[in-house]
Scaffold this active site. Sequence first.
Site, mmCIF file in Angstrom:
data_model
loop_
_atom_site.group_PDB
_atom_site.id
_atom_site.type_symbol
_atom_site.label_atom_id
_atom_site.label_comp_id
_atom_site.label_asym_id
_atom_site.label_seq_id
_atom_site.Cartn_x
_atom_site.Cartn_y
_atom_site.Cartn_z
ATOM 1 C CE1 TYR A 236 45.390 -40.286 1.892
ATOM 2 C CE2 TYR A 236 45.550 -41.294 -0.568
ATOM 3 C CZ TYR A 236 44.837 -40.745 0.323
ATOM 4 O OH TYR A 236 43.653 -40.359 0.440
ATOM 5 C CD GLU B 176 40.093 -35.228 -1.987
ATOM 6 O OE1 GLU B 176 40.427 -34.847 -2.880
ATOM 7 O OE2 GLU B 176 40.302 -36.176 -1.965
ATOM 8 C CD1 TRP C 135 46.019 -38.152 -3.097
ATOM 9 C CD2 TRP C 135 45.151 -36.649 -3.334
ATOM 10 N NE1 TRP C 135 45.537 -38.365 -1.891
ATOM 11 C CE2 TRP C 135 45.106 -37.763 -1.877
ATOM 12 C CE3 TRP C 135 44.948 -35.444 -3.362
ATOM 13 C CZ2 TRP C 135 44.729 -36.256 -0.504
ATOM 14 C CZ3 TRP C 135 44.606 -34.549 -2.236
ATOM 15 C CH2 TRP C 135 44.348 -34.953 -1.019
#
Length: 136
Positions: A4, A26, A34
Amino acid sequence: MRDYHDEEWGVPSHDDPHLFEMLILEGAQAGLSWSTILNKRENYRRAFDGFEPARVARYSDKKVARLLDDPGIVRNRLKVRGAVTNAQAFLATQSEYGSFESYVWSWVDGRPWSTDRRPWLICRPGPTSPIGWPRT
């Protein structure tokens, strides 16, 4: 997480399906790390019908209840309902602007924008040195 970071983070996206996926993820991330959400990304893809906004926008209370029982995602009622509301808003934005991408990028004249011009802070995808600076 490294994939990522190296291939997605900081890379401008002009792809509505990808932008919708990021919107859902999100929203799920709020208040969490995250990495927690990235570790559940495939579970979210499965649970949210491949991140198809038209399908997510039509979720019933029964479908939301099933999602709240899914241990593969963050089971927060407000976050799951927010995903449905965001899907509806996403579709309305596409309808009004032709695409969600057109709307989002119109805020920055269609190109990435930064207020920090220090060259040593420019982030480039790829391996970094031990202190986080891009290798040249």
